[in-house]
Design a protein around this motif. Structure first.
Motif, PDB file in Angstrom:
ATOM      1  N   MET A 194      44.864  47.841  30.022  1.00 41.99           N
ATOM      2  CA  MET A 194      45.391  46.564  30.490  1.00 41.99           C
ATOM      3  C   MET A 194      45.242  45.487  29.421  1.00 41.99           C
ATOM      4  SD  MET A 194      44.222  44.354  33.834  1.00 41.99           S
ATOM      5  CE  MET A 194      44.544  45.740  34.913  1.00 41.99           C
ATOM      6  N   LYS A 195      44.084  45.509  28.749  1.00 47.83           N
ATOM      7  CA  LYS A 195      43.860  44.527  27.689  1.00 47.83           C
ATOM      8  C   LYS A 195      44.864  44.718  26.550  1.00 47.83           C
ATOM      9  CE  LYS A 195      40.269  42.695  24.620  1.00 47.83           C
ATOM     10  NZ  LYS A 195      38.850  42.816  24.198  1.00 47.83           N
ATOM     11  N   ASP A 196      45.139  45.986  26.208  1.00 52.90           N
ATOM     12  CA  ASP A 196      46.123  46.251  25.156  1.00 52.90           C
ATOM     13  C   ASP A 196      47.507  45.731  25.558  1.00 52.90           C
ATOM     14  OD1 ASP A 196      44.132  47.463  23.719  1.00 52.90           O
ATOM     15  OD2 ASP A 196      44.643  49.494  24.363  1.00 52.90           O
ATOM     16  N   VAL A 197      47.829  45.896  26.828  1.00 52.16           N
ATOM     17  CA  VAL A 197      49.119  45.387  27.294  1.00 52.16           C
ATOM     18  C   VAL A 197      49.157  43.873  27.187  1.00 52.16           C
ATOM     19  CG1 VAL A 197      50.615  45.171  29.317  1.00 52.16           C
ATOM     20  CG2 VAL A 197      49.547  47.359  28.799  1.00 52.16           C
ATOM     21  N   TYR A 198      48.045  43.214  27.575  1.00 53.07           N
ATOM     22  CA  TYR A 198      47.979  41.754  27.486  1.00 53.07           C
ATOM     23  C   TYR A 198      48.097  41.280  26.022  1.00 53.07           C
ATOM     24  CZ  TYR A 198      46.479  41.522  32.365  1.00 53.07           C
ATOM     25  OH  TYR A 198      46.416  41.600  33.715  1.00 53.07           O
ATOM     26  N   ILE A 199      47.491  42.060  25.107  1.00 57.10           N
ATOM     27  CA  ILE A 199      47.565  41.672  23.690  1.00 57.10           C
ATOM     28  C   ILE A 199      49.001  41.771  23.185  1.00 57.10           C
ATOM     29  CG2 ILE A 199      46.849  42.338  21.355  1.00 57.10           C
ATOM     30  CD1 ILE A 199      44.152  43.193  22.566  1.00 57.10           C
ATOM     31  N   LYS A 200      49.710  42.841  23.586  1.00 60.58           N
ATOM     32  CA  LYS A 200      51.083  43.021  23.144  1.00 60.58           C
ATOM     33  C   LYS A 200      52.039  42.077  23.859  1.00 60.58           C
ATOM     34  CE  LYS A 200      50.406  47.908  22.009  1.00 60.58           C
ATOM     35  NZ  LYS A 200      50.801  49.291  22.326  1.00 60.58           N
ATOM     36  N   ASN A 201      51.729  41.757  25.121  1.00 57.91           N
ATOM     37  CA  ASN A 201      52.584  40.867  25.910  1.00 57.91           C
ATOM     38  C   ASN A 201      51.723  39.752  26.495  1.00 57.91           C
ATOM     39  OD1 ASN A 201      55.159  42.590  25.912  1.00 57.91           O
ATOM     40  ND2 ASN A 201      53.617  44.000  26.710  1.00 57.91           N
ATOM     41  N   PRO A 202      51.460  38.711  25.735  1.00 64.21           N
ATOM     42  CA  PRO A 202      50.570  37.631  26.217  1.00 64.21           C
ATOM     43  C   PRO A 202      51.084  36.965  27.490  1.00 64.21           C
ATOM     44  CG  PRO A 202      50.995  37.448  23.846  1.00 64.21           C
ATOM     45  CD  PRO A 202      51.930  38.476  24.356  1.00 64.21           C
ATOM     46  N   GLN A 203      52.401  37.002  27.741  1.00 66.00           N
ATOM     47  CA  GLN A 203      52.904  36.347  28.936  1.00 66.00           C
ATOM     48  C   GLN A 203      52.443  37.043  30.218  1.00 66.00           C
ATOM     49  OE1 GLN A 203      54.684  37.894  26.728  1.00 66.00           O
ATOM     50  NE2 GLN A 203      56.065  39.400  27.646  1.00 66.00           N
ATOM     51  N   MET A 204      52.003  38.295  30.114  1.00 68.39           N
ATOM     52  CA  MET A 204      51.550  39.030  31.293  1.00 68.39           C
ATOM     53  C   MET A 204      50.119  38.697  31.683  1.00 68.39           C
ATOM     54  SD  MET A 204      53.198  42.807  30.648  1.00 68.39           S
ATOM     55  CE  MET A 204      52.707  43.343  32.280  1.00 68.39           C
ATOM     56  N   GLY A 205      49.303  38.185  30.766  1.00 66.02           N
ATOM     57  CA  GLY A 205      47.927  37.831  31.100  1.00 66.02           C
ATOM     58  C   GLY A 205      47.111  37.539  29.861  1.00 66.02           C
ATOM     59  N   ASP A 206      45.930  37.004  30.111  1.00 68.27           N
ATOM     60  CA  ASP A 206      45.011  36.644  29.028  1.00 68.27           C
ATOM     61  C   ASP A 206      44.125  37.838  28.701  1.00 68.27           C
ATOM     62  OD1 ASP A 206      43.430  35.446  27.189  1.00 68.27           O
ATOM     63  OD2 ASP A 206      42.339  34.168  28.602  1.00 68.27           O
ATOM     64  N   PRO A 207      44.144  38.344  27.460  1.00 69.67           N
ATOM     65  CA  PRO A 207      43.279  39.495  27.122  1.00 69.67           C
ATOM     66  C   PRO A 207      41.799  39.198  27.315  1.00 69.67           C
ATOM     67  CG  PRO A 207      44.958  39.131  25.426  1.00 69.67           C
ATOM     68  CD  PRO A 207      44.992  37.944  26.330  1.00 69.67           C
ATOM     69  N   ALA A 208      41.397  37.960  27.121  1.00 71.51           N
ATOM     70  CA  ALA A 208      39.965  37.628  27.256  1.00 71.51           C
ATOM     71  C   ALA A 208      39.489  37.685  28.693  1.00 71.51           C
ATOM     72  CB  ALA A 208      39.714  36.233  26.674  1.00 71.51           C
ATOM     73  N   SER A 209      40.423  37.728  29.662  1.00 71.06           N
ATOM     74  CA  SER A 209      40.015  37.712  31.069  1.00 71.06           C
ATOM     75  C   SER A 209      39.336  39.005  31.495  1.00 71.06           C
ATOM     76  CB  SER A 209      41.231  37.459  31.959  1.00 71.06           C
ATOM     77  OG  SER A 209      42.190  38.498  31.801  1.00 71.06           O
ATOM     78  N   VAL A 210      39.542  40.098  30.744  1.00 71.93           N
ATOM     79  CA  VAL A 210      38.929  41.379  31.116  1.00 71.93           C
ATOM     80  C   VAL A 210      37.693  41.683  30.282  1.00 71.93           C
ATOM     81  CG1 VAL A 210      41.126  42.316  31.905  1.00 71.93           C
ATOM     82  CG2 VAL A 210      40.444  42.654  29.539  1.00 71.93           C
ATOM     83  N   ASP A 211      37.351  40.819  29.325  1.00 76.79           N
ATOM     84  CA  ASP A 211      36.202  41.100  28.470  1.00 76.79           C
ATOM     85  C   ASP A 211      34.900  41.140  29.259  1.00 76.79           C
ATOM     86  OD1 ASP A 211      37.822  41.320  26.295  1.00 76.79           O
ATOM     87  OD2 ASP A 211      37.505  39.259  25.580  1.00 76.79           O
ATOM     88  N   HIS A 212      34.747  40.191  30.164  1.00 82.52           N
ATOM     89  CA  HIS A 212      33.505  40.140  30.948  1.00 82.52           C
ATOM     90  C   HIS A 212      33.325  41.414  31.774  1.00 82.52           C
ATOM     91  CE1 HIS A 212      30.140  38.402  33.084  1.00 82.52           C
ATOM     92  NE2 HIS A 212      30.730  38.691  34.253  1.00 82.52           N
ATOM     93  N   ARG A 213      34.424  41.852  32.390  1.00 85.47           N
ATOM     94  CA  ARG A 213      34.346  43.065  33.202  1.00 85.47           C
ATOM     95  C   ARG A 213      34.095  44.293  32.322  1.00 85.47           C
ATOM     96  NH1 ARG A 213      32.416  45.555  37.338  1.00 85.47           N
ATOM     97  NH2 ARG A 213      33.741  47.253  38.114  1.00 85.47           N
ATOM     98  N   LEU A 214      34.706  44.341  31.145  1.00 85.61           N
ATOM     99  CA  LEU A 214      34.452  45.461  30.235  1.00 85.61           C
ATOM    100  C   LEU A 214      32.989  45.496  29.808  1.00 85.61           C
ATOM    101  CD1 LEU A 214      37.637  45.395  27.953  1.00 85.61           C
ATOM    102  CD2 LEU A 214      36.956  47.210  29.520  1.00 85.61           C
ATOM    103  N   ALA A 215      32.409  44.314  29.566  1.00 82.62           N
ATOM    104  CA  ALA A 215      30.987  44.268  29.200  1.00 82.62           C
ATOM    105  C   ALA A 215      30.116  44.788  30.334  1.00 82.62           C
ATOM    106  CB  ALA A 215      30.593  42.837  28.818  1.00 82.62           C
ATOM    107  N   GLU A 216      30.466  44.400  31.565  1.00 81.90           N
ATOM    108  CA  GLU A 216      29.702  44.882  32.719  1.00 81.90           C
ATOM    109  C   GLU A 216      29.806  46.393  32.851  1.00 81.90           C
ATOM    110  OE1 GLU A 216      31.020  42.876  36.164  1.00 81.90           O
ATOM    111  OE2 GLU A 216      30.015  40.971  35.691  1.00 81.90           O
ATOM    112  N   LEU A 217      31.009  46.922  32.669  1.00 79.73           N
ATOM    113  CA  LEU A 217      31.175  48.373  32.777  1.00 79.73           C
ATOM    114  C   LEU A 217      30.393  49.087  31.689  1.00 79.73           C
ATOM    115  CD1 LEU A 217      35.004  48.607  33.588  1.00 79.73           C
ATOM    116  CD2 LEU A 217      33.097  49.112  35.117  1.00 79.73           C
ATOM    117  N   GLY A 218      30.401  48.527  30.468  1.00 77.24           N
ATOM    118  CA  GLY A 218      29.617  49.147  29.394  1.00 77.24           C
ATOM    119  C   GLY A 218      28.135  49.174  29.724  1.00 77.24           C
ATOM    120  N   GLN A 219      27.628  48.084  30.285  1.00 77.47           N
ATOM    121  CA  GLN A 219      26.217  48.044  30.673  1.00 77.47           C
ATOM    122  C   GLN A 219      25.924  49.031  31.798  1.00 77.47           C
ATOM    123  OE1 GLN A 219      25.695  43.961  31.647  1.00 77.47           O
ATOM    124  NE2 GLN A 219      25.968  43.234  29.554  1.00 77.47           N
ATOM    125  N   ASN A 220      26.850  49.113  32.753  1.00 78.17           N
ATOM    126  CA  ASN A 220      26.649  50.069  33.845  1.00 78.17           C
ATOM    127  C   ASN A 220      26.628  51.503  33.335  1.00 78.17           C
ATOM    128  OD1 ASN A 220      26.630  47.919  35.603  1.00 78.17           O
ATOM    129  ND2 ASN A 220      28.773  48.174  36.241  1.00 78.17           N
TER     130      ASN A 220
END
Length: 583
Positions: A394-420
């Protein structure tokens, strides 16, 4: 001129029409009652079928509730019991009863659509048709009655004119015979008599015409109109009788259609019952509850005639390791044991929970539990990794198509998943270490494995410090071969309990700030909120956990990755010196 002796003759008296039509009128009333009774019978049958469908639905619902009531609950001990062939057969019976209930629902649905619905529509049509036929009958009756009234009126008018003409003729004859009457009066009487005679003739002609018309209408009424209406009513009634008969056949056919499926359900229940294997169930019980211990040897005779020389058999269970070493005595009493696994964890009993490494179970049972726990953790890791991969895409899609969403919006959740994932991997390593130990791949448990086993989760902080000087003893107090030998050689259990009570709390060696919120659900851990400042009393020793304190009463372990530590250099040096002294 009329002959003086002439008299008008009335036609023969007509029979009142209801002498012959009273019967059809009465039959109309009887037919009306009978056809209404037929409709009532049809509605009664509809009501009967409707109540039958309600019974079928209620029965199906009760069967489904019964099947659901006895279904095993998910993730419960009851679900584990359904691995035996007898309980599997019972489960198959419950499933087939569910299908059995479904067939009764089919009966209800088919009866509702094929019988109740169709007959209800037919009854409405039947009522309309019946109403139309009897309306035509009443209209025909009213018409013939109107014709009869016209005939009666014409007859009375003719009768009246005839009587008037007769009186006028008699008056003329009287005037004509009287010699004292003038000729003008006689002529006037004659003209009046002729006028009355003409009126009578006209009334007669009208009466004859009306009579012929009535006879024609009456003939058509009794030979054409009424028979046609009766024929239509008869056909309507016969259709009603045929329709109710067809509905009764459908009633039986609906039941007959589901009999093969119901029979198949019963055959499956029989097949499930025949699949029960008592030998297999017995073997499963053996596999489930075998302990893995060797039976104890014979108990040797202890000769009390020789003072201070009490021999102990090397094959008895008083020596848990069976290496022939004599057991130390405390207070002059022998502390022999029976089965090694019956020694309980005092702290676990106090806290109301078993040890995390299942060390209170026999070896075989412990191995199964540990393997099950490892499998569950691996499934959780896979789930977290799948979520992480999806978010990465999803983040890759946001990076390629910024109009679909902010890539930084999933960083927090990715960090949580990495910790989990990291936490779950540490848990897997911990349980795999215990599993390897049980299976004999590891000679003994290491310092780090013991720390990860829940040493700080299963005990309070004072108990942790009292055990810090004896790393070889089991942290949860359960049976291990090392503990059975070493703990009995060192101190009695009463001294061990005193050390838990007299231990001083550890000094603080720095502070830390919580980077994320952590819910400490396991024993020995502590919950922290994001941004909270706390004291550090023991730094990470490589196992991924840091010991912190909130106040004098609240302390525990949190993941090191969840906090940012600020160690006091002086306090750290003092802490290391104390550690060296204790070692």
């Amino acid at each position: 001129m009329f002959s003086p002796s002439r008299r008008f003759v009335f036609p023969g008296a007509l029979s009142p029409p209801y002498l012959c039509c009273s019967k059809p009128k009465d039959q109309f009333d009887n037919l009306e009652k009978h056809t209404q009774w037929g409709i009532d019978v049809l509605e009664k049958y509809i009501k009967f079928v409707k109540e039958r469908t309600e019974i079928e639905l209620s029965y199906a619902k009760q069967l489904r509730n019964l099947s659901k009531k006895y279904q095993p609950k998910k993730n419960s001990k009851e679900e584990e019991e359904y691995r035996y062939t007898s309980t599997k057969a019972f489960l198959a019976t419950l499933n087939e009863m569910n299908d059995y209930a479904g067939q009764h629902e089919v009966i209800s649905e088919n009866m509702t659509s094929l019988i109740t619905g169709e007959l209800t529509r037919y009854v409405q049509e039947l009522k309309q048709e019946r109403k139309s036929h009897f309306h035509d009958g009443r209209k025909a009756q009213q018409h013939i009655e109107t014709c009869w009234k016209q005939l009666e009126a014409s007859k009375r008018r003719f009768e009246r004119d005839c009587k008037e003409a007769d009186r006028a003729q008699q008056y003329f004859e009287k005037m004509d015979a009287d010699i004292n009457v003038t000729k003008a009066d006689v002529e006037k009487a004659r003209q009046q008599a002729q006028l009355r005679h003409q009126m009578a003739e006209d009334s007669k002609a009208e009466y004859c015409s009306t009579l012929q018309k009535f006879n024609s209408e009456q003939h058509d009424h009794y030979y054409t109109h009424i028979p046609n209406i009766f024929q239509k009513i008869q056909e309507m009634e016969e259709r009603r009788i045929v329709r109710i008969g067809e509905s009764m056949k459908t009633f039986a056919e609906v039941d007959r259609q589901v009999i093969p499926i119901i029979g198949k359900c019963l055959d499956e229940i029989t097949k499930a019952a025949e699949s029960i294997d008592h030998k297999n169930d017995s073997q499963m019980v053996i596999e489930a509850f075998k302990s893995g211990f060797e039976p104890p040897g014979d108990v040797d005779f202890e000769d009390f005639t020789q003072p201070m020389k009490r021999t102990v058999s090397e094959s008895s269970l008083s020596n848990s390791r069976g290496d022939g070493k004599s057991e130390p005595k405390f207070g002059g009493k022998s502390k022999g044991k029976l089965w090694p696994f019956i020694k309980k964890n005092k702290l676990s009993l106090k806290l109301g929970a078993g040890p995390e490494d299942f060390s209170n179970l026999p070896p075989e049972q412990r191995r199964k539990k540990l393997q099950q726990k490892v499998d569950e953790l691996n499934k959780d890791i896979q789930k977290e990794m799948d979520q992480r991969d999806a978010l990465t895409k999803m983040k890759d899609v946001y990076i390629k198509n910024p109009q679909m969403g902010d890539p930084a919006s999933v960083d927090h959740r990715l960090a949580e998943l990495g910790q989990n994932i990291e936490k779950l991997r540490l848990e897997v390593q911990k349980f795999e270490g215990w599993l390897a130990e049980v299976e004999g791949r590891l000679p003994m448990r290491t310092e780090q494995a013991r720390r990860q086993s829940g040493l700080y989760e299963a005990q309070n902080t004072s108990a942790v410090n009292s055990c810090a000087q004896d790393r070889e003893s089991s942290p949860d107090g359960s049976y291990t071969e090392e503990q059975s030998q070493e703990t009995e050689m060192k101190v009695p259990a009463t001294d061990f309990d005193d050390e838990f009570d007299d231990e001083e709390p550890l000094p603080t060696i720095g502070t830390c700030k919580a980077l994320y919120t952590f819910e400490g659900q396991n024993e020995g851990t502590i919950s922290v909120a994001e941004g909270e400042m706390l004291y550090v009393i023991e730094e990470d020793k490589g196992d991924g956990w840091t010991r912190i304190r909130r106040n004098e009463d609240e302390e525990g372990y949190v993941p090191t990755s969840y906090v940012e530590v600020y160690l006091d250099k002086n306090a750290k040096d003092v802490y290391k010196s104390l550690q060296k002294i204790s070692e």
